[in-house]
Write an enzyme that holds these catalytic residues in place. Structure first.
Site, PDB file in Angstrom:
ATOM      1  N   TRP A  34       0.825  -1.217   0.000  1.00  0.00           N
ATOM      2  CA  TRP A  34       0.000   0.000   0.000  1.00  0.00           C
ATOM      3  C   TRP A  34       0.852   1.256   0.000  1.00  0.00           C
ATOM      4  CZ3 TRP A  34      -4.290  -0.305  -2.199  1.00  0.00           C
ATOM      5  CH2 TRP A  34      -5.129  -1.409  -2.039  1.00  0.00           C
ATOM      6  N   ASP A  64      -1.962   6.796   6.113  1.00  0.00           N
ATOM      7  CA  ASP A  64      -3.044   5.978   5.559  1.00  0.00           C
ATOM      8  C   ASP A  64      -3.456   4.991   6.649  1.00  0.00           C
ATOM      9  OD1 ASP A  64      -4.684   4.191   4.267  1.00  0.00           O
ATOM     10  OD2 ASP A  64      -3.287   3.722   2.638  1.00  0.00           O
ATOM     11  N   LYS A 123     -13.012  -1.080   5.644  1.00  0.00           N
ATOM     12  CA  LYS A 123     -12.352  -2.046   6.517  1.00  0.00           C
ATOM     13  C   LYS A 123     -12.961  -2.004   7.920  1.00  0.00           C
ATOM     14  CE  LYS A 123      -9.488  -2.325   2.960  1.00  0.00           C
ATOM     15  NZ  LYS A 123      -8.455  -1.484   2.373  1.00  0.00           N
TER      16      LYS A 123
END
Ligand SMILES: *Cc1c(COP(=O)(O)O)cnc(C)c1O
Length: 360
Positions: free
Chosen positions: A102, A172, A196
């Site tokens: 990511w 993030d 999530k």
């Protein structure tokens, strides 16, 4: 009706009481005669939902008053472009810490807008650890320093907050948002997709310090200009209304569980059930440095990838789904977000033991 134990990395399990409440209110929200999906985003009903949702988030995270809470679309991947557009503020480069898939995506996207310096990388360990801050090489002229607080694919999580001095820290938090208390004042900006730990896909959250906004690149789309969004209370266009409503129900649920400290304690206990077993078994392995193990996403491997399909089939037969690891790292991955009950992890470990006894 049977509900499975859902170990999906995202979109992921939501708290069952939230789904039940949403179902009960589906046709008629609080006597309005409408579903939340059918409401004008500028009507008093939805404006109330938005205000309450925002207030709950501020309360849960104790967000200081000099931060703006923004509800956007475009996902965390959208933010990878939107962040440099908004936060460069006349500077030409930004620093990124590379801890896995990511952060790699964040780096690649930011390179379209600025010079990206990699201040630290976990490449040497194949992205199985978080580089210690003492090894970071931060450029004093960097517009900001970007980290991925929890690498959803690799299973590596920061259990500490970097100190970047006067340079804004950008994180993030897509996959560990609201899993534990966070000192927001240590960050310039926190962002994450909702799917999530917060709610349905389609909603992206940004928490940004207000002195950092107002200098977006002229090419920045208005709907992604943090100043414009803040001035219009995230209502420059139609926000993802239903996703915001569900996020509000999730925030209420978290508060009812005792807030983020209670969530963190529960998440620690839950993850320990799995990690304690991974430490004890000689059959399964976890490649991640112990002090950097994610409490949300737990990758593990069987001794032979040829056993993977059989393991997954047995899990599914026992009502446990979405355990296949990301194709980049292979093996298995159990995502055990806030809404995944400890019983799910206990059932998984019981099955892992059974499989080990049969195949070990
Ligand atoms: C899922 C995820 C993303 C991607 O989010 P989208 O909402 O699909 O854009 C980015 N970063 C992390 C850490 C993630 O877990």
């Amino acid at each position: 009706m049977t509900r499975v134990f859902n170990f999906s990395a995202g979109p992921a399990a939501l708290p069952e009481p939230v789904l039940r409440e949403a179902a009960a209110e589906m046709l008629d929200w609080h006597g309005s005669g409408m579903s939340v999906m059918e409401m004008s985003h500028r009507g008093k009903e939805f404006m109330g939902i938005l205000a309450e949702t925002k207030a709950l988030l501020v309360e849960l995270l104790q967000i200081p008053s000099n931060y703006k809470v923004l509800f956007l679309q475009g996902g965390a991947i959208g933010q990878n472009a939107i962040i440099p557009m908004n936060l460069l503020r006349g500077r030409t480069s930004a620093d990124y810490v590379h801890t896995g898939e990511w952060s790699k995506k964040s780096i690649e996207e930011a390179q379209k807008y600025c010079t990206v310096r990699v201040a630290a990388t976990a490449e040497a360990s194949q992205y199985t650890h978080v580089p210690k801050q003492s090894t970071w090489d931060i450029d004093p002229n960097a517009a900001y320093v970007h980290i991925c607080a929890n690498e959803t694919i690799g299973g590596v999580e920061y259990h500490w907050t970097p100190d970047t001095g006067d340079i804004p820290l950008v994180a993030d938090m897509s996959s560990n948002f609201l899993s534990k208390p966070v000192d927001v004042s240590r960050f310039g900006l926190i962002y994450g997709g909702a799917q999530k730990n917060i709610g349905p896909a389609g909603l992206t959250l940004v928490i940004v310090r207000d002195d950092l906004i107002g200098q977006a690149l002229p090419i920045t789309p208005s709907v992604f200009d943090y100043r414009v969004l803040a001035d219009n209370d995230s209502m420059i266009n139609t926000p993802p209304t239903y996703a915001i409503y569900i996020a509000g129900l999730v925030f209420k649920w978290i508060k009812a569980q005792g807030g983020l400290a209670a969530m963190a304690e529960l998440n620690r206990r839950k993850a320990a059930v799995l990690y304690d077993y991974l430490d004890a078994t000689g059959f399964y392995t976890s490649p991640i440095a112990k002090e950097d193990r994610s409490l949300m996403n737990v990758p593990f491997r069987l001794p032979d990838p040829k056993l993977d399909a059989e393991f997954l089939k047995g899990a599914e037969a026992r009502g446990m789904v979405q355990l296949k690891g990301h194709r980049v790292v292979g093996g298995m991955r159990a995502s055990i977000y806030n809404a995944v009950p400890v019983e799910a992890v206990q059932a998984l470990v019981a099955y892992m033991k059974e499989f080990e006894a049969a195949r070990g």
